[in-house]
Design a protein around this motif. Structure first.
Motif, PDB file in Angstrom:
ATOM      1  N   CYS A 165       0.920  -1.083   0.042  1.00  0.00           N
ATOM      2  CA  CYS A 165       0.218   0.048  -0.067  1.00  0.00           C
ATOM      3  C   CYS A 165       1.131   1.061   0.402  1.00  0.00           C
ATOM      4  N   THR A 166       0.816   2.132  -0.919  1.00  0.00           N
ATOM      5  CA  THR A 166       1.698   2.921  -1.543  1.00  0.00           C
ATOM      6  C   THR A 166       0.287   4.881  -1.690  1.00  0.00           C
ATOM      7  N   ASP A 167       0.408   5.397  -0.613  1.00  0.00           N
ATOM      8  CA  ASP A 167      -0.129   7.187  -0.091  1.00  0.00           C
ATOM      9  C   ASP A 167       0.961   7.667  -1.053  1.00  0.00           C
ATOM     10  N   VAL A 168       0.773   8.025  -2.453  1.00  0.00           N
ATOM     11  CA  VAL A 168       1.210   8.620  -3.691  1.00  0.00           C
ATOM     12  C   VAL A 168       2.059   9.907  -3.005  1.00  0.00           C
ATOM     13  N   SER A 169       1.595  10.537  -2.253  1.00  0.00           N
ATOM     14  CA  SER A 169       1.148  11.867  -1.612  1.00  0.00           C
ATOM     15  C   SER A 169       2.207  11.907  -1.087  1.00  0.00           C
ATOM     16  N   ARG A 170       2.809  11.045  -0.775  1.00  0.00           N
ATOM     17  CA  ARG A 170       4.755  10.583   0.220  1.00  0.00           C
ATOM     18  C   ARG A 170       5.394  10.261  -0.196  1.00  0.00           C
ATOM     19  N   ASP A 171       4.698   9.460  -1.611  1.00  0.00           N
ATOM     20  CA  ASP A 171       5.883   8.873  -2.053  1.00  0.00           C
ATOM     21  C   ASP A 171       7.201   9.950  -3.124  1.00  0.00           C
ATOM     22  N   GLY A 172       8.291   9.684  -2.674  1.00  0.00           N
ATOM     23  CA  GLY A 172       9.717   9.895  -2.616  1.00  0.00           C
ATOM     24  C   GLY A 172       9.756  11.963  -1.839  1.00  0.00           C
ATOM     25  N   LYS A 175       8.325  13.310   3.587  1.00  0.00           N
ATOM     26  CA  LYS A 175       7.851  13.964   4.845  1.00  0.00           C
ATOM     27  C   LYS A 175       7.364  12.788   5.584  1.00  0.00           C
ATOM     28  N   GLY A 176       8.087  11.835   5.999  1.00  0.00           N
ATOM     29  CA  GLY A 176       7.220  10.948   7.167  1.00  0.00           C
ATOM     30  C   GLY A 176       5.978   9.499   6.177  1.00  0.00           C
ATOM     31  N   THR A 177       6.336   8.821   6.678  1.00  0.00           N
ATOM     32  CA  THR A 177       4.939   7.901   5.894  1.00  0.00           C
ATOM     33  C   THR A 177       3.725   8.261   7.076  1.00  0.00           C
ATOM     34  N   ASN A 178       2.708   7.691   5.717  1.00  0.00           N
ATOM     35  CA  ASN A 178       1.003   7.744   6.430  1.00  0.00           C
ATOM     36  C   ASN A 178       1.186   6.629   7.431  1.00  0.00           C
ATOM     37  N   ARG A 179       0.495   7.320   8.631  1.00  0.00           N
ATOM     38  CA  ARG A 179       0.784   6.541  10.012  1.00  0.00           C
ATOM     39  C   ARG A 179      -0.381   5.502  10.496  1.00  0.00           C
ATOM     40  N   GLN A 180      -1.308   6.992   9.946  1.00  0.00           N
ATOM     41  CA  GLN A 180      -2.726   6.417  10.178  1.00  0.00           C
ATOM     42  C   GLN A 180      -3.685   5.818   9.117  1.00  0.00           C
ATOM     43  N   ASP A 193      -1.748  -9.084   4.874  1.00  0.00           N
ATOM     44  CA  ASP A 193      -0.061  -8.671   5.461  1.00  0.00           C
ATOM     45  C   ASP A 193      -0.273  -7.417   4.416  1.00  0.00           C
ATOM     46  N   PHE A 194      -0.142  -6.766   5.809  1.00  0.00           N
ATOM     47  CA  PHE A 194       0.401  -5.520   4.220  1.00  0.00           C
ATOM     48  C   PHE A 194       1.692  -4.980   4.463  1.00  0.00           C
ATOM     49  N   VAL A 195       2.199  -3.758   3.030  1.00  0.00           N
ATOM     50  CA  VAL A 195       3.735  -3.177   3.008  1.00  0.00           C
ATOM     51  C   VAL A 195       3.637  -2.170   3.031  1.00  0.00           C
ATOM     52  N   ALA A 196       3.897  -1.773   3.943  1.00  0.00           N
ATOM     53  CA  ALA A 196       4.071   0.035   3.909  1.00  0.00           C
ATOM     54  C   ALA A 196       5.290   0.444   2.261  1.00  0.00           C
ATOM     55  N   SER A 197       4.739   1.809   1.818  1.00  0.00           N
ATOM     56  CA  SER A 197       5.268   1.980   0.441  1.00  0.00           C
ATOM     57  C   SER A 197       5.199   3.758   1.209  1.00  0.00           C
ATOM     58  N   GLY A 198       5.632   3.782   0.349  1.00  0.00           N
ATOM     59  CA  GLY A 198       5.577   5.325   0.073  1.00  0.00           C
ATOM     60  C   GLY A 198       6.154   6.526   1.521  1.00  0.00           C
ATOM     61  N   GLY A 199       6.946   6.958   2.013  1.00  0.00           N
ATOM     62  CA  GLY A 199       7.584   8.114   2.695  1.00  0.00           C
ATOM     63  C   GLY A 199       8.283   7.847   4.143  1.00  0.00           C
ATOM     64  N   VAL A 200       8.240   6.481   3.926  1.00  0.00           N
ATOM     65  CA  VAL A 200       9.259   5.844   5.080  1.00  0.00           C
ATOM     66  C   VAL A 200      10.721   6.679   5.123  1.00  0.00           C
ATOM     67  N   SER A 201      10.981   7.738   6.265  1.00  0.00           N
ATOM     68  CA  SER A 201      12.388   8.572   5.985  1.00  0.00           C
ATOM     69  C   SER A 201      12.867   8.276   7.396  1.00  0.00           C
ATOM     70  N   ALA A 217       8.153  -3.156   5.202  1.00  0.00           N
ATOM     71  CA  ALA A 217       8.487  -1.231   4.449  1.00  0.00           C
ATOM     72  C   ALA A 217       9.309  -1.241   3.914  1.00  0.00           C
ATOM     73  N   ILE A 218       8.646  -0.864   2.587  1.00  0.00           N
ATOM     74  CA  ILE A 218       9.673   0.139   2.013  1.00  0.00           C
ATOM     75  C   ILE A 218      10.491   0.915   1.487  1.00  0.00           C
ATOM     76  N   ILE A 219      11.344   0.576   1.519  1.00  0.00           N
ATOM     77  CA  ILE A 219      13.003   1.982   1.533  1.00  0.00           C
ATOM     78  C   ILE A 219      13.516   2.395   0.435  1.00  0.00           C
ATOM     79  N   GLY A 220      12.712   3.187   0.351  1.00  0.00           N
ATOM     80  CA  GLY A 220      13.523   3.977  -1.514  1.00  0.00           C
ATOM     81  C   GLY A 220      14.345   5.093  -1.303  1.00  0.00           C
ATOM     82  N   LYS A 221      14.003   5.545  -1.368  1.00  0.00           N
ATOM     83  CA  LYS A 221      14.795   7.945  -1.599  1.00  0.00           C
ATOM     84  C   LYS A 221      15.293   7.802  -0.198  1.00  0.00           C
ATOM     85  N   ALA A 222      14.467   7.036   0.901  1.00  0.00           N
ATOM     86  CA  ALA A 222      15.587   7.296   2.478  1.00  0.00           C
ATOM     87  C   ALA A 222      16.857   7.155   2.308  1.00  0.00           C
TER      88      ALA A 222
END
Length: 256
Positions: A165-172, A175-180, A193-201, A217-222
């Motif tokens: 699940c990716t919050d596109v507004s936070r990807d790259g 600004k932090g991931t969408n914890r809520q 099983d959920f995988v967090a993607s987008g903003g894990v910084s 959790a997916i880590i990219g730009k960070a």
């Protein structure tokens, strides 16, 4: 929780987009396999691969690069982007990928999704890319009719066990991931099983996701920008870093 460092591929290179915008692309490595080897050397067990060209246009233009990464690193790999037929799914599974991620096809061709899930079971995951509250498709260029909750309900009913699940507004955006959002998902859908993607910084993001029961959790730009040390993130995800209950127990054992 597992950490999946990411390589997004475009024209054979490792790149990152800003909020899913193909016009705001940064090239980080002309040979993505070099980046993948760094992930392996840092202790990663998994890698998350995305064919950005495939996601936008269909097809598998970066399959050769993806296979090179798989073969040379020995990492378990999941891959997504433009996977819209059983032929492509079979090609990736036959090549040794552990999971194939259906994005657009999970929205537009649920018969294909069910066929693939019935055949490959946990080898099939779904990507839910959220843009303005709805699931986005075709490289995030179009919004579907599904809200996140409706889509996850539908996927769970079809027997899908893993959703990235990716919050596109936070990807790259760093600004932090969408914890809520993720907290709500883990509470509502216990069978997925959920995988967090987008903003894990930050490491704090990793710990928060771990504590709420996320699978991964997916880590990219960070990582690409140096904001997160991958070894530290992997330890935090596993609960083995100093200061955690597991980490403290491990330290006591070492002292003995």
């Amino acid at each position: 929780m597992i950490i999946l460092p990411a390589v997004d591929m475009y024209e054979g290179k490792a790149v990152r987009l800003y909020k899913g915008d193909y016009d705001q692309m940064t090239v980080y490595d002309d040979r993505p396999v070099n980046t993948a080897m760094k992930f392996r050397d840092a202790g990663a067990q998994w890698i998350h691969l995305v064919d950005l060209q495939g996601a936008r246009d269909g097809g598998t233009p970066n399959m050769g690069v993806a296979r090179e990464i798989l073969e040379k690193t020995g990492l378990r790999a999941e891959i997504g982007g433009g996977i819209r037929s059983m032929e492509v799914i079979k090609a990736y599974m036959d090549a040794g990928f552990s999971r194939v991620i259906l994005g657009t096809a999970a929205v537009t061709d649920q018969e294909l999704l069910k066929e693939a899930a019935d055949l490959y079971g946990p080898g099939i995951a779904v990507g839910a890319d959220i843009k303005d509250g709805f699931v986005a498709i075709k490289g995030w260029k179009e919004k579907s009719e599904y809200t996140l909750e409706d889509f996850c309900e539908r996927m769970a009913a079809l027997g899908v066990g893993t959703i990235i699940c990716t919050d596109v507004s936070r990807d790259g955006a760093m600004k932090g991931t969408n914890r809520q959002m993720y907290k709500g998902l883990t509470a509502r859908f216990s069978s997925v099983d959920f995988v967090a993607s987008g903003g894990v910084s930050s490491i704090e993001d990793v710990k928060a996701l771990r504590d709420m029961g996320m699978y991964g959790a997916i880590i990219g730009k960070a990582w690409y920008t140096g904001a997160i040390d991958l070894k530290e993130a992997i330890a935090a995800a596993a609960g083995t870093e100093p200061g955690t209950e597991t980490g403290a127990a491990a330290a006591d054992t070492e002292e003995e």
